[in-house]
Enzyme design. Structure first.
Site, PDB file in Angstrom:
ATOM      1  N   HIS A  53       0.816  -1.225   0.000  1.00 47.20           N
ATOM      2  CA  HIS A  53       0.000   0.000   0.000  1.00 47.20           C
ATOM      3  C   HIS A  53       0.848   1.273   0.000  1.00 47.20           C
ATOM      4  CE1 HIS A  53      -3.171  -2.814   1.014  1.00 47.20           C
ATOM      5  NE2 HIS A  53      -2.500  -3.192   2.085  1.00 47.20           N
ATOM      6  N   SER A  76       1.550  -0.261  -5.442  1.00 53.75           N
ATOM      7  CA  SER A  76       0.658  -0.539  -4.322  1.00 53.75           C
ATOM      8  C   SER A  76       0.151  -1.972  -4.461  1.00 53.75           C
ATOM      9  CB  SER A  76      -0.517   0.435  -4.344  1.00 53.75           C
ATOM     10  OG  SER A  76      -1.097   0.492  -3.069  1.00 53.75           O
ATOM     11  N   SER A  81      -5.672   1.752  -2.324  1.00 48.14           N
ATOM     12  CA  SER A  81      -4.999   2.113  -1.072  1.00 48.14           C
ATOM     13  C   SER A  81      -3.936   3.198  -1.202  1.00 48.14           C
ATOM     14  CB  SER A  81      -4.375   0.860  -0.450  1.00 48.14           C
ATOM     15  OG  SER A  81      -3.372   0.351  -1.295  1.00 48.14           O
ATOM     16  N   ASP A 138       3.242  -7.576  -0.001  1.00 48.21           N
ATOM     17  CA  ASP A 138       2.135  -7.510   0.947  1.00 48.21           C
ATOM     18  C   ASP A 138       0.936  -8.192   0.295  1.00 48.21           C
ATOM     19  OD1 ASP A 138       0.000  -6.915   2.581  1.00 48.21           O
ATOM     20  OD2 ASP A 138       0.492  -4.803   2.823  1.00 48.21           O
ATOM     21  N   GLU A 200       4.524  -9.263   4.186  1.00 44.83           N
ATOM     22  CA  GLU A 200       3.914  -8.441   5.223  1.00 44.83           C
ATOM     23  C   GLU A 200       2.710  -9.074   5.924  1.00 44.83           C
ATOM     24  OE1 GLU A 200       4.818  -5.466   6.260  1.00 44.83           O
ATOM     25  OE2 GLU A 200       3.039  -4.529   7.083  1.00 44.83           O
ATOM     26  N   ASN A 225       4.890 -11.102   8.905  1.00 45.49           N
ATOM     27  CA  ASN A 225       3.602 -11.038   9.623  1.00 45.49           C
ATOM     28  C   ASN A 225       3.685 -11.674  11.001  1.00 45.49           C
ATOM     29  OD1 ASN A 225       0.584 -10.564   9.594  1.00 45.49           O
ATOM     30  ND2 ASN A 225       0.653 -12.783   9.936  1.00 45.49           N
ATOM     31  N   LYS A 230       4.677  -7.557  14.760  1.00 43.70           N
ATOM     32  CA  LYS A 230       3.853  -7.219  13.600  1.00 43.70           C
ATOM     33  C   LYS A 230       2.403  -7.636  13.882  1.00 43.70           C
ATOM     34  CE  LYS A 230       1.944  -6.967   9.466  1.00 43.70           C
ATOM     35  NZ  LYS A 230       0.563  -7.431   9.205  1.00 43.70           N
ATOM     36  N   ASP A 234       0.113  -4.521  14.565  1.00 37.20           N
ATOM     37  CA  ASP A 234      -0.498  -3.939  13.355  1.00 37.20           C
ATOM     38  C   ASP A 234      -1.889  -4.547  13.131  1.00 37.20           C
ATOM     39  OD1 ASP A 234      -1.196  -4.360  10.550  1.00 37.20           O
ATOM     40  OD2 ASP A 234       0.783  -3.727   9.921  1.00 37.20           O
ATOM     41  N   ASN A 235      -1.959  -5.876  13.076  1.00 37.45           N
ATOM     42  CA  ASN A 235      -3.240  -6.517  12.763  1.00 37.45           C
ATOM     43  C   ASN A 235      -4.278  -6.178  13.831  1.00 37.45           C
ATOM     44  OD1 ASN A 235      -1.109  -7.682  11.338  1.00 37.45           O
ATOM     45  ND2 ASN A 235      -2.119  -9.659  11.129  1.00 37.45           N
ATOM     46  N   CYS A 239      -5.815  -2.252  13.253  1.00 35.66           N
ATOM     47  CA  CYS A 239      -7.217  -2.376  12.827  1.00 35.66           C
ATOM     48  C   CYS A 239      -8.152  -1.782  13.877  1.00 35.66           C
ATOM     49  CB  CYS A 239      -7.575  -3.835  12.537  1.00 35.66           C
ATOM     50  SG  CYS A 239      -6.795  -4.434  11.019  1.00 35.66           S
ATOM     51  N   HIS A 345      -7.525  -9.231   3.458  1.00 38.06           N
ATOM     52  CA  HIS A 345      -6.659  -8.761   2.371  1.00 38.06           C
ATOM     53  C   HIS A 345      -7.328  -8.729   0.997  1.00 38.06           C
ATOM     54  CE1 HIS A 345      -2.792  -7.522   0.816  1.00 38.06           C
ATOM     55  NE2 HIS A 345      -3.082  -8.264  -0.236  1.00 38.06           N
ATOM     56  N   HIS A 398      -3.509   2.100   8.696  1.00 39.54           N
ATOM     57  CA  HIS A 398      -3.079   2.216  10.088  1.00 39.54           C
ATOM     58  C   HIS A 398      -2.227   3.463  10.313  1.00 39.54           C
ATOM     59  CE1 HIS A 398      -4.622  -1.684  10.194  1.00 39.54           C
ATOM     60  NE2 HIS A 398      -3.541  -2.416  10.377  1.00 39.54           N
ATOM     61  N   SER A 406       5.774  -2.663  12.210  1.00 45.73           N
ATOM     62  CA  SER A 406       5.728  -3.593  11.069  1.00 45.73           C
ATOM     63  C   SER A 406       6.904  -3.355  10.131  1.00 45.73           C
ATOM     64  CB  SER A 406       4.439  -3.386  10.273  1.00 45.73           C
ATOM     65  OG  SER A 406       3.342  -3.429  11.123  1.00 45.73           O
ATOM     66  N   GLN A 410      10.139  -5.306   8.556  1.00 40.67           N
ATOM     67  CA  GLN A 410      10.402  -5.444   7.114  1.00 40.67           C
ATOM     68  C   GLN A 410      11.854  -5.075   6.800  1.00 40.67           C
ATOM     69  OE1 GLN A 410       9.196  -6.626   4.486  1.00 40.67           O
ATOM     70  NE2 GLN A 410       6.964  -6.702   4.642  1.00 40.67           N
TER      71      GLN A 410
HETATM   72  P1  NAI Z   1      -6.018 -14.822  11.537  1.00 42.73           P
HETATM   73  O1  NAI Z   1      -5.714 -16.100  10.879  1.00 42.73           O
HETATM   74  O2  NAI Z   1      -5.387 -14.448  12.839  1.00 42.73           O
HETATM   75  O3  NAI Z   1      -7.593 -14.645  11.737  1.00 42.73           O
HETATM   76  C1  NAI Z   1      -8.574 -15.030  10.820  1.00 42.73           C
HETATM   77  C2  NAI Z   1      -9.679 -15.716  11.617  1.00 42.73           C
HETATM   78  O4  NAI Z   1     -10.791 -15.978  10.750  1.00 42.73           O
HETATM   79  C3  NAI Z   1      -9.235 -17.069  12.192  1.00 42.73           C
HETATM   80  O5  NAI Z   1      -9.416 -17.085  13.591  1.00 42.73           O
HETATM   81  C4  NAI Z   1     -10.126 -18.062  11.476  1.00 42.73           C
HETATM   82  O6  NAI Z   1     -10.474 -19.176  12.316  1.00 42.73           O
HETATM   83  C5  NAI Z   1     -11.341 -17.228  11.133  1.00 42.73           C
HETATM   84  N1  NAI Z   1     -12.142 -17.769  10.024  1.00 42.73           N
HETATM   85  C6  NAI Z   1     -11.730 -18.435   8.914  1.00 42.73           C
HETATM   86  N2  NAI Z   1     -12.787 -18.795   8.156  1.00 42.73           N
HETATM   87  C7  NAI Z   1     -13.888 -18.323   8.784  1.00 42.73           C
HETATM   88  C8  NAI Z   1     -15.279 -18.380   8.498  1.00 42.73           C
HETATM   89  N3  NAI Z   1     -15.741 -19.016   7.420  1.00 42.73           N
HETATM   90  N4  NAI Z   1     -16.134 -17.786   9.363  1.00 42.73           N
HETATM   91  C9  NAI Z   1     -15.686 -17.172  10.493  1.00 42.73           C
HETATM   92  N5  NAI Z   1     -14.376 -17.100  10.825  1.00 42.73           N
HETATM   93  C10 NAI Z   1     -13.491 -17.667   9.973  1.00 42.73           C
HETATM   94  O7  NAI Z   1      -5.671 -13.693  10.450  1.00 42.73           O
HETATM   95  P2  NAI Z   1      -5.473 -12.116  10.723  1.00 42.73           P
HETATM   96  O8  NAI Z   1      -4.045 -11.836  10.980  1.00 42.73           O
HETATM   97  O9  NAI Z   1      -6.524 -11.676  11.662  1.00 42.73           O
HETATM   98  O10 NAI Z   1      -5.758 -11.538   9.258  1.00 42.73           O
HETATM   99  C11 NAI Z   1      -7.037 -11.641   8.653  1.00 42.73           C
HETATM  100  C12 NAI Z   1      -7.004 -10.986   7.275  1.00 42.73           C
HETATM  101  O11 NAI Z   1      -6.735  -9.584   7.410  1.00 42.73           O
HETATM  102  C13 NAI Z   1      -5.907 -11.513   6.355  1.00 42.73           C
HETATM  103  O12 NAI Z   1      -6.398 -11.501   5.030  1.00 42.73           O
HETATM  104  C14 NAI Z   1      -4.795 -10.478   6.495  1.00 42.73           C
HETATM  105  O13 NAI Z   1      -3.925 -10.497   5.415  1.00 42.73           O
HETATM  106  C15 NAI Z   1      -5.606  -9.212   6.606  1.00 42.73           C
HETATM  107  N6  NAI Z   1      -4.989  -8.061   7.248  1.00 42.73           N
HETATM  108  C16 NAI Z   1      -5.524  -6.839   6.921  1.00 42.73           C
HETATM  109  C17 NAI Z   1      -5.050  -5.685   7.491  1.00 42.73           C
HETATM  110  C18 NAI Z   1      -5.629  -4.379   7.103  1.00 42.73           C
HETATM  111  O14 NAI Z   1      -5.078  -3.338   7.449  1.00 42.73           O
HETATM  112  N7  NAI Z   1      -6.727  -4.326   6.400  1.00 42.73           N
HETATM  113  C19 NAI Z   1      -3.966  -5.708   8.496  1.00 42.73           C
HETATM  114  C20 NAI Z   1      -3.519  -7.057   8.840  1.00 42.73           C
HETATM  115  C21 NAI Z   1      -4.027  -8.177   8.233  1.00 42.73           C
END
Ligand code: NAI
Length: 477
Positions: A53, A76, A81, A138, A200, A225, A230, A234-235, A239, A345, A398, A406, A410
């Site tokens: 991003h 990006s 983003s 990322d 990332e 990650n 991180k 960050d997550n 968020c 993501h 963020h 984070s 990196q």
């Molecule tokens: P995580 O693996 O810690 O959490 C995801 C959760 O979703 C898990 O607990 C899993 O059991 C649950 N899950 C999976 N399938 C499901 C379903 N069908 N129904 C309900 N729950 C379900 O992953 P994390 O780190 O929380 O990241 C989640 C997403 O967010 C990823 O795609 C990551 O890349 C993205 N992300 C986005 C950020 C942003 O700024 N927008 C920042 C950091 C991560």
């Protein structure tokens, strides 16, 4: 110096530079790495293709990498983003002018088409002289382009596009087809130059482990990650901030008293649920993992299936990194003017393609990245950022301080892979704990944290070194 780049408007550079200057103050991790490594320049000779991003915080990362000696090309990793003023400022550079840019080639603007997105990703891997030798990714799109490109080159062709392919995958295949026509060895040559990738986010890391398990990973990878500093910061805390920012900037709807569903209770879900509850929303969590479901319940959240609450909730946030979480059927069952947003993501958590195909549906743009989808019944829902991560699409992602954690990871990961390439196999690694602790340490002073020091006897008693690491690798924080 002249170089190629593509951004919205170089005239925004001054505004971007002011924001970068303020962000630097909030990014002590990156600034102290500049101090520590500015003279030795461990990234001299590194040619980094970055896909992440293109925000103000990323600008501080890019200029840290160049201060450490690297050459960089940047795109990006999401079509919405980019902060155009940050992209412009990075191209102009701290010492350049709009007429004489002296910074870094950036290929990114807010609101790219998917074709443009993939062209930009190709651009960061297509260098004028010697090619890229490092990737900073990322979500894994740059890594996927190199891997798929090489795989299809070896097969002699790109598989035909089918009805099964998403629109984006069709566009991706078309891009690779075009590059293969121009140079049938392009991705083989690119991949042979790459010493490693630092990734990332959770979703990109999943892709890397899949490649490694299948024996297909072409170069070593560091999973940034899963540094504690991180994903647990960050997550979660990132968020916790930007989920509310995104909702406010997009809709300004009062959150207090509303019923909000958070799908997924991993790191991102935990931050989102906490933030919505702090605003006074009644939060319901959906989970598949019994451990995360129990955690949510013990934090006081109702845990339910989406079907049980879909008709009553006002706000839906997907955080799973999984696909088809909210289907077109779910969206038809929602309350009039329910808000639907994804912070995971990729955009397939919400079935946007299915929504567009609902009989009689119409789409009205309220403002960019905010759309009202009206069903033939007359009811409508509000979808943010077309189902793409809305904290970056509707807001600015963020804040700097958390991204400093984070991006310090990196930077350290890039130094590690670039300077010690021979120590790493074609596998996925996390940074050692002492470096994770170092990143945290770099951020304590700014918050006025007074750290207690272990005595020698105490350290011996719990079996650690006075200087750390303080926990075994299996500790979960
Ligand atoms: P995580 O693996 O810690 O959490 C995801 C959760 O979703 C898990 O607990 C899993 O059991 C649950 N899950 C999976 N399938 C499901 C379903 N069908 N129904 C309900 N729950 C379900 O992953 P994390 O780190 O929380 O990241 C989640 C997403 O967010 C990823 O795609 C990551 O890349 C993205 N992300 C986005 C950020 C942003 O700024 N927008 C920042 C950091 C991560």
């Amino acid at each position: 110096m002249s170089f190629d780049y593509k951004v919205a408007d170089l005239g925004l550079a001054e505004a971007g530079r002011h924001q970068i200057r303020l962000a630097e103050h909030e990014m002590p991790g990156l600034m102290s790495l500049r101090e520590e490594f500015g003279a030795s320049r461990p990234l001299k000779g590194a040619r980094i293709a970055g896909s992440l991003h293109m925000t103000v915080q990323t600008a501080v990362l890019i200029e840290t990498l160049t201060a450490l000696g690297a050459e960089v090309r940047w795109a990006s990793c999401n079509i919405y983003s980019t902060q155009d003023e940050a992209a412009a400022a990075v191209v102009v550079g701290p010492n350049g002018t709009v007429d004489n840019p002296q910074g870094v080639p950036v290929f990114a603007w807010k609101g790219e088409t998917l074709e443009e997105y993939w062209d930009c990703t190709e651009q960061i891997l297509t260098w004028p002289g010697e090619g890229a030798n490092m990737i900073l990714d990322d979500g894994g799109d740059a890594t996927m382009l190199v891997h798929k490109g090489r795989e299809w080159e070896a097969a002699g062709q790109v598989p035909p596009t089918t009805d099964e392919d998403s629109e984006e995958f069709g566009i991706f295949k078309a891009l690779v087809r075009r590059t293969l026509e121009q140079d049938g060895q392009k991705w083989t040559k690119v991949s042979e130059e790459i010493k490693g990738v630092t990734e990332e986010t959770t979703t990109g890391v999943h892709r890397l482990y899949e490649l490694a398990r299948a024996g297909l990973l072409l170069f070593p990878a560091i999973n940034v990650n899963d540094s504690v500093t991180k994903s647990k910061f960050d997550n979660k805390y990132g968020c916790r901030h930007s989920v509310i920012d995104g909702l406010n900037r997009a809709t300004d709807v009062l959150i207090a008293g509303k019923l909000a569903v958070v799908a997924g209770y991993g790191d991102v879900g935990k931050g989102c649920a906490q933030a919505l509850a702090a605003q006074g929303a009644r939060v319901v969590v959906t989970e598949v993992d019994p451990i995360c479901a129990l955690q949510a319940a013990m934090e006081g959240f109702q845990v339910a299936r989406l079907e049980s609450v879909v008709e009553n909730a006002d706000i839906f946030i997907t955080t799973t990194g999984n696909f088809n979480i909210i289907t077109a059927e779910h969206m038809q069952a929602m309350k009039n003017k329910a808000i639907v947003a994804n912070i995971g993501h990729f955009d397939n958590e919400i079935d946007m393609a299915g929504l567009a195909k609902v009989d009689g549906i119409t789409k009205t743009e309220i403002k960019p990245q905010v759309h009202e989808w009206t069903f033939s019944s007359g009811g409508s829902i509000i979808v943010l950022s077309e189902g793409r991560l809305f904290n970056l699409g509707n807001a600015t992602g963020h804040p700097s301080f958390v991204m400093s954690n984070s991006f310090a990871n990196q930077t350290i990961a890039q130094i590690e892979l670039f300077t010690k390439t021979g120590d790493y196999e074609k596998q996925v690694y996390v940074l050692p704990k002492h470096l994770d602790e170092k990143v945290a340490r770099l951020h304590l002073d700014a918050l006025g944290v007074e750290l207690t020091e272990l005595s020698k006897e105490q350290a011996e008693y719990i079996g650690v070194d006075v200087a750390g690491p303080y926990k075994p690798d299996h500790y979960r924080y």
